[in-house]
Design an enzyme around this catalytic site. Structure first.
Site: not given
Ligand code: PDD
Length: 292
Positions: A33, A147, A179, A204
């Protein structure tokens, strides 16, 4: 009439949307996703999100349901149909429906669904006040660079954090913070350097992370990409977390102890302001559903 959602070629009312119980996303979490933020009706850093989607698909040998340009056109149409000015667009690709079998089925059509969530991103009480996190063991799988929709460990961590009265969990592996449950984690060291874990399969590769590191370097704030320990985090000047839906959130408490003076720090506030400025410039004021 609820929201309009997108399911495999059709824009439908959310009450009409259907996915097979044999969909491998449902049975195996066999899906990936992306979440892109929407500001002024435009998608922020969406090309980077679609590039990461392509990588996630390739890592899992999952066929792409459409080209990046086609997906982008559907995303924009959906934002426009729902008239979302600010919020998020969720996009999910699964390997599709096939009789239950562990190995990947051949010739299955991947499924593509999207929905929007309207909400205020720039104006955020959590950003103004800061959030509290607790550290928890990182029990997730070893390919966090992909992801995937296998989010139960992240969900369990967030739930455990909230049960302790905190807002989020920071995940710990070998004494270091990998993270947050759904965001990347950073500290500002007593020397004024930003520390965040280097990219690899442990975290990620956040799209917001890439922008924040670029903005930090452009502004002359030193960035060191390496693992940092829980102990380092406790003694940091500042801490913060980034994601597409939160931009930059100050972290003002870790495991019940205040970071710095317990309020959002200057580096964090500056980076949030710079990020929002960059994002607004990117989307322009083109109006609903359009990108520059
Ligand atoms: N989550 N690390 C993890 C485990 C994440 O699920 C996310 C983002 C990030 C940040 O990635 P980005 O800057 O590309 O959003 C880091 C999204 C927002 C979610 O699952 O809703």
């Amino acid at each position: 009439m609820g929201r309009t959602v997108y399911v495999n070629g059709e824009f439908l009312d959310e009450s009409e949307a259907r996915i097979s119980i044999f969909d491998r996303g449902f049975l195996f979490a066999d899906g990936v996703y992306e979440v892109s933020s929407i500001l002024r009706g435009g998608l922020v850093d969406n090309d980077a999100h679609l590039r990461r989607l392509g990588r996630s698909l390739r890592e899992l040998s999952m066929p792409a349901p459409a080209s990046a340009a086609e997906i982008n056109a559907i995303q924009r149409e959906l934002v426009s149909r729902n008239r979302v000015e600010e919020g998020a667009l969720y996009l999910q690709v699964t390997r599709g429906a096939a009789d239950r079998e562990f190995s990947y089925p051949r010739d299955t059509k991947p499924s593509l669904v999207m929905f929007t969530q309207a909400r205020s991103l720039v104006d955020s009480p959590a950003a103004a006040k800061g959030i509290s996190v607790v550290t928890l063991p990182d029990i997730r799988w070893k390919r966090r660079d992909i992801k995937t929709i296998g989010l139960l460990p992240a969900s369990m961590a967030k739930e455990a954090a909230m049960a302790q009265g905190a807002d989020d969990a920071w995940m710990v592996e070998d004494d270091c913070i990998s993270e947050g449950s759904s965001n990347n984690a950073y500290i500002v060291s007593p020397d004024g350097e930003i520390l965040t874990r280097h990219l690899g399969s442990e975290i990620l590769a956040g799209i917001t992370r890439a922008a924040i590191l670029r903005l930090s370097r452009e502004t002359g704030i030193p960035v060191i990409e390496r693992p940092f320990t829980v102990e380092e985090a406790r003694h940091a000047n500042e801490a913060f977390a980034t994601s597409a839906t939160t931009f930059v959130y100050p972290v003002v408490r870790i495991d019940g102890r205040s970071i710095g003076d317990g309020t959002p720090g200057p580096v964090t506030k500056r980076l949030r302001a710079l990020y929002i400025e960059m994002a607004l410039e990117q989307v322009g004021s083109a109006g609903s559903g359009s990108n520059p």
